[in-house]
Every structure is written in structure tokens, then in C-alpha cells.
Scaffold this active site. Structure first.
Site, PDB file in Angstrom:
ATOM      1  N   ASN A   9      -9.293 -16.270 -71.229  1.00  0.00           N
ATOM      2  CA  ASN A   9      -9.255 -15.558 -69.948  1.00  0.00           C
ATOM      3  C   ASN A   9      -8.021 -16.054 -69.203  1.00  0.00           C
ATOM      4  OD1 ASN A   9      -9.656 -14.508 -67.406  1.00  0.00           O
ATOM      5  ND2 ASN A   9     -11.467 -15.757 -66.942  1.00  0.00           N
ATOM      6  N   LYS A  11      -6.709 -15.021 -66.538  1.00  0.00           N
ATOM      7  CA  LYS A  11      -6.808 -14.912 -65.072  1.00  0.00           C
ATOM      8  C   LYS A  11      -5.513 -14.318 -64.496  1.00  0.00           C
ATOM      9  CE  LYS A  11     -10.182 -18.578 -65.153  1.00  0.00           C
ATOM     10  NZ  LYS A  11     -10.878 -19.656 -64.463  1.00  0.00           N
ATOM     11  N   HIS A  96     -17.494 -12.545 -63.574  1.00  0.00           N
ATOM     12  CA  HIS A  96     -16.937 -13.905 -63.554  1.00  0.00           C
ATOM     13  C   HIS A  96     -17.202 -14.525 -62.180  1.00  0.00           C
ATOM     14  CE1 HIS A  96     -14.091 -17.208 -63.547  1.00  0.00           C
ATOM     15  NE2 HIS A  96     -14.106 -17.126 -64.862  1.00  0.00           N
ATOM     16  N   GLU A  98     -15.427 -16.185 -60.263  1.00  0.00           N
ATOM     17  CA  GLU A  98     -14.361 -15.967 -59.270  1.00  0.00           C
ATOM     18  C   GLU A  98     -14.510 -14.584 -58.637  1.00  0.00           C
ATOM     19  OE1 GLU A  98     -11.155 -17.037 -61.914  1.00  0.00           O
ATOM     20  OE2 GLU A  98     -11.883 -19.099 -61.869  1.00  0.00           O
ATOM     21  N   GLU A 166     -21.073 -20.041 -67.578  1.00  0.00           N
ATOM     22  CA  GLU A 166     -19.969 -20.799 -67.007  1.00  0.00           C
ATOM     23  C   GLU A 166     -20.424 -21.477 -65.714  1.00  0.00           C
ATOM     24  OE1 GLU A 166     -15.949 -19.124 -68.433  1.00  0.00           O
ATOM     25  OE2 GLU A 166     -16.558 -17.957 -66.699  1.00  0.00           O
ATOM     26  N   GLY A 172     -12.156 -24.790 -64.198  1.00  0.00           N
ATOM     27  CA  GLY A 172     -10.854 -25.213 -63.695  1.00  0.00           C
ATOM     28  C   GLY A 172     -10.864 -26.580 -63.032  1.00  0.00           C
ATOM     29  N   SER A 212     -13.749 -25.568 -68.375  1.00  0.00           N
ATOM     30  CA  SER A 212     -12.966 -26.729 -68.827  1.00  0.00           C
ATOM     31  C   SER A 212     -13.156 -27.046 -70.311  1.00  0.00           C
ATOM     32  CB  SER A 212     -13.265 -27.959 -67.964  1.00  0.00           C
ATOM     33  OG  SER A 212     -12.892 -27.715 -66.615  1.00  0.00           O
TER      34      SER A 212
HETATM   35  P1  PGA Z   1     -11.381 -22.996 -67.360  1.00  0.00           P
HETATM   36  O1  PGA Z   1     -11.870 -21.511 -66.986  1.00  0.00           O
HETATM   37  O2  PGA Z   1     -11.426 -23.095 -68.863  1.00  0.00           O
HETATM   38  O3  PGA Z   1      -9.986 -23.099 -66.802  1.00  0.00           O
HETATM   39  O4  PGA Z   1     -12.327 -23.943 -66.714  1.00  0.00           O
HETATM   40  C1  PGA Z   1     -12.907 -20.873 -67.688  1.00  0.00           C
HETATM   41  C2  PGA Z   1     -13.173 -19.511 -67.087  1.00  0.00           C
HETATM   42  O5  PGA Z   1     -13.165 -19.377 -65.860  1.00  0.00           O
HETATM   43  O6  PGA Z   1     -13.395 -18.520 -67.825  1.00  0.00           O
END
Ligand code: PGA
Length: 250
Positions: A9, A11, A96, A98, A166, A172, A212
Site C-alpha cells: 500500500n 499510500k 483503511h 486512515e 491492521e 506507521g 509495521s
Molecule cells: P505500515 O502501513 O506498514 O507503514 O505500518 C500498513 C498499512 O497502513 O497498510
């Protein structure tokens, strides 16, 4: 036996030129004839079309990061599932955290998107996850169950759907759920799905872990019985790290 699935992803990162460079590197590394694991990448909307062309020859699936729940109309700034399907996307990531946290997407909105995307022939990665506060006050299971039940409301066939667990506190942040913490939630998601559909349907469903994931923790996470791959953010922006995670899934 469920085939593992690893999706990057990206982003809101990378111009079209940068996306092409990254996608070309991943396509060369994945190549053709990879059977141990399904691989996808989700560039930003502007890069989707061009990236689709450079990965076409490979076994990588093209994924989008979001879509709207209507096919056309007066929805300034939005992109529909129909448009994504027409440009060759196989997957769309929906719900997601976010999107839920920063853009006010409720489970009801996510559910409308899930139904529309499936109707248009896209495969869906439905994301669910609890916040740190929710984990601390002990409501992780009920939050996740609620998101799964509401996200799948009225969806009769989930053969083209993947769920991504997640934990919001792990995205992140460098904090990963332990493999035991993740496995516990994955098993509970599978039980919820068995209750809604059937044990056989739940057994076929792939449940990815995201938050992560790195080359250093991927092997342990992916070795858990209910973890069927990963949704990778930060580490998917580097060919070496992403490929190490794909190899871990294999
Ligand atoms: P990350 O993001 O691996 O940077 O923690 C995962 C995601 O949001 O899909």
C-alpha cells in the site's frame, strides 16, 4: 490451503515517474510463475494506469487504495469502482484506518463501497483495526467484530474478498502487534465470518496482517495459522524490503 497474499500500500507517496521506477523493480523481482504467494501493489490514483502497463507481463496484481460507492455522478474528486475496473485494477483497498480516521469513513460507508466494488468485479481488501485506546480498555474483539459484521452487511459472496487486520496503533509507528496478539484477532475474525457465512467459507477467507510489517518480523507473523500474508505500507516503498517480505510469505 490458503495462498498467502502480500500487497504493498504505497499510500500518498511517489510521482508517476517514481512509481514506475518502483513498480519496474518489483516486477523484475517477482517476475512470472510465482505460485507460493499472490503479490499486489497499490500506487496512487494518478500512477495506476502507467504502473498497470509496466507490471502487466508479471504476476503482480494492480490495486487501488480507495473508491466511491457510486459508479458515476456529481462527486467531485472521487473515483469509482467502475473506472478502476476499466483501467485494469484487480483489487481495491477499502476501509483503511486512515480513511476511517482522517476522512470520516464509517463502517456503513465502507459497506456501500465493498458492495459496489464487488459488483463491478473488483476484489476487495477490507481493512479493520482497533485504536490503542480501544485495545487498552479491552474492547478490541468487539470493535473488530463490529467492523467485520457491518463491513460485510448484505454481502452474500465473499470469495473475492480479503480481510486485512491492521491495528491502528501499529500502522506507521514501528510498533508491530506480536504474532500472538495478531493471531488472536485473526482467529476471532475467522470465527465471526464462520458465524455469518459458514465454517467452510471462513476457512477459505484470507486474512492479512498489516502494521509495521518488516523483513525482520514477517516470517514470524506469516507463520501463524490464521495469518495469510500482509498489507505493507512503509516497507513496500523499497524493492529489497518488499521482496524480503514476499519471500517470507513463501
Ligand atoms: P505500515 O502501513 O506498514 O507503514 O505500518 C500498513 C498499512 O497502513 O497498510
Amino acid at each position: 490451503m490458503r495462498t498467502k497474499i502480500v500487497v504493498g500500500n504505497w499510500k500518498m507517496n511517489n510521482t508517476i515517474a517514481e512509481s514506475l521506477e518502483l513498480a519496474t523493480g518489483i516486477a523484475e523481482a517477482v517476475g512470472k510463475g510465482i505460485h507460493c504467494c499472490e503479490v499486489g501493489i497499490a500506487p496512487s490514483f494518478p500512477a495506476l494506469h502507467e504502473v498497470g502497463k509496466v507490471i502487466e507481463w508479471s504476476d503482480i496484481s494492480l490495486a487501488a487504495q480507495n473508491c466511491h460507492y457510486e459508479n458515476d455522478g456529481a462527486f467531485t474528486g472521487e473515483v469509482s469502482a467502475r473506472m478502476l475496473a476499466a483501467l485494469g485494477c484487480s483489487f481495491v483497498i477499502l476501509g483503511h484506518s486512515e480513511r476511517r480516521q482522517l476522512f470520516g469513513e464509517t463502517s456503513a460507508i465502507v459497506n456501500r463501497k465493498v458492495k459496489k466494488a464487488l459488483e463491478e468485479g473488483l476484489r476487495v481488501i477490507l481493512c479493520v483495526g482497533e485504536t490503542l485506546h480501544e485495545r487498552e480498555i479491552g474492547v478490541t474483539e468487539s470493535v473488530i467484530t463490529g467492523q467485520v459484521v457491518e463491513g460485510l452487511d448484505g454481502v452474500s459472496d465473499i470469495s473475492n474478498l480479503v480481510i486485512a487486520y491492521e491495528p491502528v496503533w501499529a500502522i506507521g509507528t514501528g510498533m508491530t502487534a506480536t504474532s500472538a496478539q495478531a493471531e488472536e484477532v485473526h482467529a476471532s475474525i475467522r470465527a465471526t465470518v464462520a458465524g455469518i457465512y459458514s465454517p467452510a467459507v471462513a476457512d477459505h477467507l484470507r486474512i492479512q496482517y498489516g502494521g509495521s510489517v518488516k523483513p525482520s518480523n514477517a516470517v514470524e507473523l506469516f507463520s501463524m495459522p490464521n495469518i495469510d500474508g500482509g498489507l505493507i505500507g512503509g516497507a513496500s516503498l523499497n524493492v529489497g524490503d518488499f521482496m524480503a517480505i514476499v519471500k517470507a510469505a513463501c
